[in-house]
Motif scaffolding. Structure first.
Motif, PDB file in Angstrom:
ATOM      1  N   HIS A  25       0.471  -0.898  -0.231  1.00 26.69           N
ATOM      2  CA  HIS A  25       0.142   0.264  -0.118  1.00 26.69           C
ATOM      3  C   HIS A  25       0.512   1.675   0.123  1.00 26.69           C
ATOM      4  N   THR A  26       0.411   1.920  -0.529  1.00 25.84           N
ATOM      5  CA  THR A  26       1.039   3.735  -0.517  1.00 25.84           C
ATOM      6  C   THR A  26       0.392   4.242   0.299  1.00 25.84           C
ATOM      7  N   ILE A  27       1.241   5.077   1.146  1.00 19.77           N
ATOM      8  CA  ILE A  27       0.361   5.921   2.404  1.00 19.77           C
ATOM      9  C   ILE A  27       0.539   7.156   2.226  1.00 19.77           C
ATOM     10  N   GLU A  28      -0.420   8.113   2.442  1.00 21.85           N
ATOM     11  CA  GLU A  28      -0.610   9.255   2.392  1.00 21.85           C
ATOM     12  C   GLU A  28       0.075  10.323   3.969  1.00 21.85           C
ATOM     13  N   LEU A  29       0.885  11.515   3.348  1.00 30.16           N
ATOM     14  CA  LEU A  29       1.355  11.421   5.337  1.00 30.16           C
ATOM     15  C   LEU A  29       1.161  13.130   5.195  1.00 30.16           C
ATOM     16  N   GLU A  30       0.955  13.437   5.787  1.00 25.72           N
ATOM     17  CA  GLU A  30       1.295  15.543   6.695  1.00 25.72           C
ATOM     18  C   GLU A  30       1.318  15.157   7.974  1.00 25.72           C
ATOM     19  N   ASP A  31       2.669  15.743   8.063  1.00 24.96           N
ATOM     20  CA  ASP A  31       2.853  15.885   9.907  1.00 24.96           C
ATOM     21  C   ASP A  31       3.055  14.416  10.888  1.00 24.96           C
ATOM     22  N   MET A  32       2.902  13.347   9.822  1.00 25.24           N
ATOM     23  CA  MET A  32       3.222  11.943  10.945  1.00 25.24           C
ATOM     24  C   MET A  32       3.890  11.507  10.856  1.00 25.24           C
ATOM     25  N   SER A  33       3.762  10.285  11.551  1.00 24.57           N
ATOM     26  CA  SER A  33       4.790   8.928  11.356  1.00 24.57           C
ATOM     27  C   SER A  33       4.341   8.212  11.123  1.00 24.57           C
ATOM     28  N   LEU A  34       5.034   6.511  10.091  1.00 25.66           N
ATOM     29  CA  LEU A  34       4.798   5.124   9.934  1.00 25.66           C
ATOM     30  C   LEU A  34       5.775   4.597  10.357  1.00 25.66           C
ATOM     31  N   VAL A  35       5.764   3.716  11.799  1.00 26.69           N
ATOM     32  CA  VAL A  35       6.490   2.655  11.864  1.00 26.69           C
ATOM     33  C   VAL A  35       5.967   1.410  11.745  1.00 26.69           C
ATOM     34  N   THR A  36       6.878  -0.036  10.670  1.00 27.99           N
ATOM     35  CA  THR A  36       6.950  -0.716  10.950  1.00 27.99           C
ATOM     36  C   THR A  36       7.418  -1.919  11.573  1.00 27.99           C
ATOM     37  N   SER A  37       6.701  -2.820  12.350  1.00 32.94           N
ATOM     38  CA  SER A  37       8.173  -3.677  13.306  1.00 32.94           C
ATOM     39  C   SER A  37       7.780  -5.711  11.705  1.00 32.94           C
ATOM     40  N   GLY A  38       8.134  -6.248  11.360  1.00 29.02           N
ATOM     41  CA  GLY A  38       8.117  -6.629  10.851  1.00 29.02           C
ATOM     42  C   GLY A  38       8.564  -7.876  11.143  1.00 29.02           C
ATOM     43  N   SER A  39       7.896  -9.092  10.851  1.00 30.42           N
ATOM     44  CA  SER A  39       9.765 -10.591  10.834  1.00 30.42           C
ATOM     45  C   SER A  39      10.794 -10.829  10.114  1.00 30.42           C
ATOM     46  N   TYR A  40      10.237  -9.860   8.661  1.00 26.72           N
ATOM     47  CA  TYR A  40      11.135 -10.163   7.386  1.00 26.72           C
ATOM     48  C   TYR A  40      12.323  -9.215   7.971  1.00 26.72           C
ATOM     49  N   GLN A  41      12.534  -8.421   8.793  1.00 29.28           N
ATOM     50  CA  GLN A  41      13.673  -7.601   9.386  1.00 29.28           C
ATOM     51  C   GLN A  41      15.027  -7.903  10.215  1.00 29.28           C
ATOM     52  N   ARG A  42      14.836  -8.600  10.826  1.00 29.90           N
ATOM     53  CA  ARG A  42      16.028  -9.757  11.348  1.00 29.90           C
ATOM     54  C   ARG A  42      15.663 -10.666  11.604  1.00 29.90           C
TER      55      ARG A  42
END
Length: 360
Positions: free
Chosen positions: A257-274
């Motif tokens: 997905h593509t998320i639209e941001l203005e003065d916002m934060s997006l953080v993802t925790s994922g099993s694929y990262q480490r």
């Protein structure tokens, strides 16, 4: 993490692209002084928080943008050293210093540590223990086995259950004693250690972005290892667009997905990262505070809110919570949304998350 000794140095802004943006020249009541034209610049650096930091911003000229990049680097470097759990730095008392003095003495620390630990304690309470920075005794065991398994896959192994259970006896966050008046932190349990990986990057990102805003950056997008924080909009007034990565790294579809941001934060925790692999099964780095092992329920959890530190904390906590409990927590909080991607590819989200998705 590579030990580094930071001195103030010039960070070269790598200008990848520039687009001149025409600002409004007149109001309904007449014309006003023409605003300077803004250009788009990009830059990145690699040596803080053991990750890539990138910034996209709009400024009147490259020199101004370079100033923001230097400020971003310098401010993040301070937090990097203060929140480090692995390395010592001359003249600096950091999280490692606190851990080294567990059961020995209180350690006088910078207010930036006190404020972060207070926020972490608050989030531990709000999430009913699913965001516990006092899990260092358990997480250090997993870190050791994961690191060894990555470099020596033929001998990769799981930590002994008995060792994890014994370490879990030293996770009581109430034994983290903070004296604000004296600016000290003391771990009353000599076998306790702090691990602030669930908050450090996000909290530091938020604090630095607030400073950049105060110092004049009006249009920027900062990513510290995937902890994304938008300052305002893009220079032309349109939303910043950020992709949510597909946890299936073998897929040709990189972003779900593509998320639209203005003065916002997006953080993802994922099993694929480490992660690492033991006898054909992968074990990711997010350890469930009750099970003391990785929990195989979700592939990723993404959190949207204004505060990057809050988003970082919540993404970790929600990853280990039952969906209904996690959703209830999100729905109880103002201006917070989340997206859960289950291991079978199913997606579920909070009630307002869809409103941030860009039209396909």
């Amino acid at each position: 993490m590579k030990k580094i000794f930071l001195k103030r140095k010039q960070i070269t802004a790598v200008v990848l692209s520039a687009a001149v943006l025409v600002m409004w020249a007149c109001l309904l009541t007449g014309c006003k002084k023409k605003e300077p034209e803004l250009k788009r610049f990009d830059a990145q650096f690699l040596d803080l928080f053991d990750t890539v930091t990138s910034i996209v911003g709009y400024a009147k000229d490259e020199e101004t943008f370079r100033g923001y990049v230097q400020e971003l680097y310098d401010e993040l470097a301070v937090y990097h050293q203060l929140y480090d759990i692995y390395n010592d730095y001359e003249g600096i008392a950091n999280i490692k210093t606190i851990n080294d003095n567990a059961g020995i003495r209180p350690v006088q620390v910078d207010k930036k540590i006190i404020d972060m630990l207070k926020e972490a304690a608050l989030m531990d309470e709000k999430t009913n223990g699913y965001m516990n920075i006092a899990m260092g005794s358990v997480l250090s065991i997993w870190h050791e086995y994961r690191t060894d398994g990555i470099y020596n896959p033929e001998t990769a192994a799981l930590p002994p259950r008995e060792a994890l259970l014994k370490a879990a006896e030293h996770m009581d966050i109430t034994k983290v004693q903070i004296d604000e008046a004296a600016s000290t932190v003391y771990l009353a349990d000599p076998d306790m250690s702090l691990d602030v990986g669930s908050i450090a990057k996000g909290y530091a990102t938020e604090m630095v972005c607030r400073t950049l805003e105060e110092d004049g950056l009006s249009y920027g997008l900062i990513s510290v290892g995937g902890n994304v924080r938008a300052i305002g909009t893009r220079g032309d007034g349109t939303m910043w667009k950020v992709g949510i990565q597909n946890p299936d790294l073998s897929s040709q579809t990189k972003y779900l997905h593509t998320i639209e941001l203005e003065d916002m934060s997006l953080v993802t925790s994922g099993s694929y990262q480490r992660y690492y692999t033991v006898e054909g099964k992968t074990y990711h780095h997010i350890i469930h505070p009750q099970l003391l092992t990785p929990w195989d329920e979700y592939d990723s959890v993404s959190v949207l809110c204004r505060d990057s530190g809050l988003a970082d904390c919540l993404s970790t906590a929600l990853f280990n919570m039952d969906f209904e409990d996690g959703k209830a927590l999100v729905e109880s909080m103002d201006q917070v949304e989340a997206l859960w991607i289950f291991q079978d590819g199913t997606e579920k989200s909070s009630s307002g998350f869809g409103g941030f998705m860009a039209e396909e």
